[in-house]
Design a protein around this motif. Structure first.
Motif, PDB file in Angstrom:
ATOM      1  N   GLY A   1      25.356  42.596  26.030  1.00  0.00           N
ATOM      2  CA  GLY A   1      25.545  43.001  24.653  1.00  0.00           C
ATOM      3  C   GLY A   1      24.440  42.435  23.788  1.00  0.00           C
ATOM      4  O   GLY A   1      23.446  41.894  24.285  1.00  0.00           O
ATOM      5  N   LEU A   2      24.604  42.527  22.485  1.00  0.00           N
ATOM      6  CA  LEU A   2      23.613  41.952  21.584  1.00  0.00           C
ATOM      7  C   LEU A   2      23.568  40.436  21.703  1.00  0.00           C
ATOM      8  O   LEU A   2      22.513  39.818  21.575  1.00  0.00           O
ATOM      9  N   THR A   3      24.727  39.839  21.960  1.00  0.00           N
ATOM     10  CA  THR A   3      24.804  38.386  22.081  1.00  0.00           C
ATOM     11  C   THR A   3      25.509  38.024  23.381  1.00  0.00           C
ATOM     12  O   THR A   3      26.081  38.868  24.061  1.00  0.00           O
ATOM     13  N   SER A   4      25.475  36.749  23.706  1.00  0.00           N
ATOM     14  CA  SER A   4      26.203  36.215  24.853  1.00  0.00           C
ATOM     15  C   SER A   4      26.944  34.967  24.408  1.00  0.00           C
ATOM     16  O   SER A   4      26.870  34.579  23.233  1.00  0.00           O
ATOM     17  N   LEU A   5      27.645  34.347  25.323  1.00  0.00           N
ATOM     18  CA  LEU A   5      28.426  33.159  25.003  1.00  0.00           C
ATOM     19  C   LEU A   5      27.846  31.978  25.759  1.00  0.00           C
ATOM     20  O   LEU A   5      27.698  32.036  26.982  1.00  0.00           O
ATOM     21  N   ASP A   6      27.496  30.900  25.060  1.00  0.00           N
ATOM     22  CA  ASP A   6      26.945  29.743  25.754  1.00  0.00           C
ATOM     23  C   ASP A   6      28.061  28.824  26.237  1.00  0.00           C
ATOM     24  O   ASP A   6      29.246  29.098  26.039  1.00  0.00           O
ATOM     25  N   ALA A   7      27.671  27.728  26.881  1.00  0.00           N
ATOM     26  CA  ALA A   7      28.658  26.846  27.514  1.00  0.00           C
ATOM     27  C   ALA A   7      29.603  26.210  26.506  1.00  0.00           C
ATOM     28  O   ALA A   7      30.712  25.801  26.859  1.00  0.00           O
ATOM     29  N   ASN A   8      29.178  26.127  25.245  1.00  0.00           N
ATOM     30  CA  ASN A   8      30.015  25.523  24.213  1.00  0.00           C
ATOM     31  C   ASN A   8      30.870  26.544  23.478  1.00  0.00           C
ATOM     32  O   ASN A   8      31.551  26.216  22.509  1.00  0.00           O
ATOM     33  N   GLY A   9      30.804  27.810  23.925  1.00  0.00           N
ATOM     34  CA  GLY A   9      31.595  28.845  23.278  1.00  0.00           C
ATOM     35  C   GLY A   9      30.977  29.389  22.020  1.00  0.00           C
ATOM     36  O   GLY A   9      31.657  30.051  21.225  1.00  0.00           O
ATOM     37  N   SER A  10      29.689  29.149  21.812  1.00  0.00           N
ATOM     38  CA  SER A  10      28.990  29.665  20.637  1.00  0.00           C
ATOM     39  C   SER A  10      28.190  30.907  21.008  1.00  0.00           C
ATOM     40  O   SER A  10      27.830  31.113  22.167  1.00  0.00           O
ATOM     41  N   ALA A  11      27.895  31.730  20.008  1.00  0.00           N
ATOM     42  CA  ALA A  11      27.096  32.925  20.243  1.00  0.00           C
ATOM     43  C   ALA A  11      25.650  32.528  20.538  1.00  0.00           C
ATOM     44  O   ALA A  11      25.074  31.667  19.874  1.00  0.00           O
ATOM     45  N   ALA A  12      25.071  33.185  21.564  1.00  0.00           N
ATOM     46  CA  ALA A  12      23.690  32.913  21.980  1.00  0.00           C
ATOM     47  C   ALA A  12      22.941  34.243  22.072  1.00  0.00           C
ATOM     48  O   ALA A  12      23.548  35.303  22.229  1.00  0.00           O
ATOM     49  N   PRO A  13      21.616  34.229  21.984  1.00  0.00           N
ATOM     50  CA  PRO A  13      20.843  35.477  22.041  1.00  0.00           C
ATOM     51  C   PRO A  13      21.006  36.197  23.373  1.00  0.00           C
ATOM     52  O   PRO A  13      21.105  35.578  24.426  1.00  0.00           O
ATOM     53  N   ALA A  14      21.027  37.514  23.319  1.00  0.00           N
ATOM     54  CA  ALA A  14      20.966  38.379  24.501  1.00  0.00           C
ATOM     55  C   ALA A  14      20.006  39.512  24.151  1.00  0.00           C
ATOM     56  O   ALA A  14      18.816  39.265  24.024  1.00  0.00           O
ATOM     57  N   LEU A  15      20.499  40.729  23.953  1.00  0.00           N
ATOM     58  CA  LEU A  15      19.585  41.795  23.529  1.00  0.00           C
ATOM     59  C   LEU A  15      19.095  41.575  22.105  1.00  0.00           C
ATOM     60  O   LEU A  15      18.034  42.068  21.724  1.00  0.00           O
ATOM     61  N   ALA A  16      19.859  40.859  21.320  1.00  0.00           N
ATOM     62  CA  ALA A  16      19.382  40.417  20.003  1.00  0.00           C
ATOM     63  C   ALA A  16      18.795  39.026  20.146  1.00  0.00           C
ATOM     64  O   ALA A  16      19.432  38.138  20.709  1.00  0.00           O
ATOM     65  N   ARG A  17      17.579  38.857  19.671  1.00  0.00           N
ATOM     66  CA  ARG A  17      16.971  37.524  19.763  1.00  0.00           C
ATOM     67  C   ARG A  17      17.333  36.642  18.579  1.00  0.00           C
ATOM     68  O   ARG A  17      17.185  35.406  18.640  1.00  0.00           O
ATOM     69  N   SER A  18      17.806  37.252  17.495  1.00  0.00           N
ATOM     70  CA  SER A  18      18.234  36.472  16.331  1.00  0.00           C
ATOM     71  C   SER A  18      19.107  37.348  15.446  1.00  0.00           C
ATOM     72  O   SER A  18      19.154  38.572  15.612  1.00  0.00           O
ATOM     73  N   TRP A  19      19.784  36.728  14.496  1.00  0.00           N
ATOM     74  CA  TRP A  19      20.618  37.462  13.553  1.00  0.00           C
ATOM     75  C   TRP A  19      20.832  36.623  12.307  1.00  0.00           C
ATOM     76  O   TRP A  19      20.643  35.402  12.303  1.00  0.00           O
ATOM     77  N   GLN A  20      21.220  37.301  11.244  1.00  0.00           N
ATOM     78  CA  GLN A  20      21.526  36.613   9.997  1.00  0.00           C
ATOM     79  C   GLN A  20      22.597  37.386   9.250  1.00  0.00           C
ATOM     80  O   GLN A  20      22.711  38.612   9.384  1.00  0.00           O
ATOM     81  N   ARG A  21      23.385  36.659   8.489  1.00  0.00           N
ATOM     82  CA  ARG A  21      24.441  37.297   7.707  1.00  0.00           C
ATOM     83  C   ARG A  21      23.875  37.692   6.354  1.00  0.00           C
ATOM     84  O   ARG A  21      23.247  36.878   5.663  1.00  0.00           O
TER      85      ARG A  21
END
Length: 501
Positions: free
Chosen positions: A73-93
């Motif tokens: 997907g656009l993001t993945s889940l890291d070992a701490n349960g936080s969003a990490a980059p995948a197809l999206a390298r960055s994001w902002q609200r």
């Protein structure tokens, strides 16, 4: 708009590595008869769950595709349960309801480029899927290109955890080719992960080849030969006899028969629970649900059925969710238990996880001692899921990873226990629960969101629609020659670019 992609560095790297990889790994036609690819050996994997929905990316099969390294997907889940980059390298609200995602340079497995328009189209398709992916339960979103390499995702109401939500396996991004056949989504050769599906043999096997243009680098193995083996003993024997290199979900009864060097155990966020049908039948009565809950002795499952490879059920979230225990609240509004007086119920489960039929058998005995008359039904998961969701059983035993869909603790509550939930096995529709879940969904601060999730858990447990039985640890069988297995408490990953044999 289309990206014009250049790949000279990747091409040079591939040319440089080719002789080395050819020398390091087995060549074609080895004595075991396994298939080999351009360079590197192939990995043989036994999976527990045959496709339930023709490998649709929107339902339970989405996790199969994710674990095999097919989809992203656009993001993945890291070992701490936080969003990490995948197809999206960055994001902002950008505001309460809008997020801007910047894409990395990547390609689909059919050779086309990953573009903002194609990503937006894939996300739009997911919003239109029936039933809706669990990650989108209670959420309405739209996606559109935002110029350059950016995609804007807007939600109907504020969603502070949208990057976590987009990491859900059911929100994988596929190429336009995947959606060409009306009413069906085809992941064969249309995803973006390091391995591409090339052939699916019904519900028995799948063949994957390495995707050499993967943005994350070249995988060590040239492909994967996956076998779907629902029987846990058969999966274990396949590993023991060298028929496969890896076997997921080794039954606890079989774990002791494997050499210790072949076992990998990890605590997971998976909870085994008893779901009671609140819409029709005897458990529509909260007093009979209370009677069923009082009949259950959870200590028997962790100690006897799971032989110490699990912890007694304490709630929807177990000890692997480390922040939950300190925030847990007492269930509210529970009814007084009625006397069952021979009330007849059908208790169902599936045998892909071999402990579940034994759990159901122990439950049957406990419920019968309390005065219920119990008929037990066990099938393979793909043959029972639709009946369970349709409410054809009074009670259902399920093993559910509480953070698998998004990594957000609120998401599983919305999908499993609200009126509009897409995986609501208890068929629960309770105004108090819906209000509590909605409040948790609206909390932006991480600590406040977790506290609100635990308050919602208390509301759900108060209905007695669900009785948590055990919190599981998972044993994976891994051959001595295999390295780089991706053991994941969220059970989204298994093999990746670094997995080798």
């Amino acid at each position: 708009m289309r990206f014009h992609r250049t790949r000279p560095a990747r091409l040079l790297l591939g040319l440089a590595l080719a002789p080395l990889l050819t020398g390091c790994f087995a060549s074609a036609g080895d004595e075991s008869g396994e298939r080999t690819g351009k360079s590197g050996s192939r990995l043989r994997v036994a999976l527990a769950f045959p496709p339930a929905e023709n490998l649709s990316p929107y339902g339970a099969d989405a996790t199969v595709l994710s674990r095999l390294g097919v989809t992203e997907g656009l993001t993945s889940l890291d070992a701490n349960g936080s969003a990490a980059p995948a197809l999206a390298r960055s994001w902002q609200r950008e505001g309460d309801r809008s997020w801007l995602f910047t894409l990395r340079e990547a390609a689909f497995q059919d050779g086309t480029d990953v573009t903002p328009a194609r990503v937006a189209a894939a996300l739009t398709r997911a919003t239109e899927a029936k039933p809706a992916p669990a990650a989108l339960s209670g959420v309405t979103l739209t996606a559109e290109p935002a110029g350059g390499d950016r995609v804007r995702v807007t939600t109907e109401s504020p969603d502070p955890v949208l990057p976590l939500r987009l990491a859900g396996p059911a929100l994988a991004v596929l190429s336009p080719k995947a959606y060409e056949e009306k009413g069906r989504v085809d992941p064969v050769g249309t995803a973006t992960g390091p391995f591409a599906l090339t052939e699916v043999t019904g519900s028995t096997a799948a063949t994957l080849d390495r995707f050499d243009d993967y943005w994350g680098g070249l995988a060590h193995v040239s492909g994967i030969d996956a076998r779907f083996i629902a029987d846990g003993t058969a999966r274990t024997n396949a590993l023991r006899t060298g028929q496969v290199d890896m076997a997921e979900a080794i039954p606890v009864a079989q774990a002791a028969t494997l050499d210790r060097s072949l076992r990998r155990e990890i605590a997971t966020t998976r909870t085994t629970s008893l779901q009671l049908n609140t819409r029709t039948g005897p458990f529509k009565d909260p007093k009979l649900r209370a009677a069923a809950r009082e009949a259950v002795d959870t200590s028997a499952f962790a100690k006897d059925v799971y032989e110490g490879h699990a912890d007694a059920g304490t709630g929807i979230y177990g000890p692997a969710v480390t922040w939950a225990a300190g925030r847990r609240e007492q269930p509210v509004g529970r009814a007084e238990a009625a006397v069952p007086e021979g009330t007849s119920i059908t208790l169902a489960t599936y045998d892909n996880r071999p402990e579940l039929p034994e759990v159901a058998q122990v439950l049957k005995q406990q419920l019968e001692r309390a005065g219920f008359r119990v008929e037990l039904e066990v099938r393979e998961y793909s043959r029972i899921e639709s009946d369970a969701l349709a409410g054809k059983f009074e009670a259902f035993v399920v093993a559910r990873n509480t953070l698998v869909d998004t990594g957000d603790p609120v998401a599983v509550l919305a999908s499993d226990y609200t009126c509009d939930g897409g995986y609501n096995l208890a068929l629960l529709c309770d105004r108090g629960v819906d209000r509590a879940v909605a409040k948790a969904q609206g909390a932006a601060d991480t600590s406040a969101r977790r506290s609100a999730a635990m308050a919602a858990e208390a509301e759900i447990l108060g209905t007695d629609a669900v009785v948590p039985l055990v919190h599981q640890r998972v044993v994976t069988g891994v051959g001595n020659s295999v390295e780089g297995v991706l053991l994941d408490p969220y059970e989204r990953t298994l093999v990746g670019t670094g997995t080798r044999r």
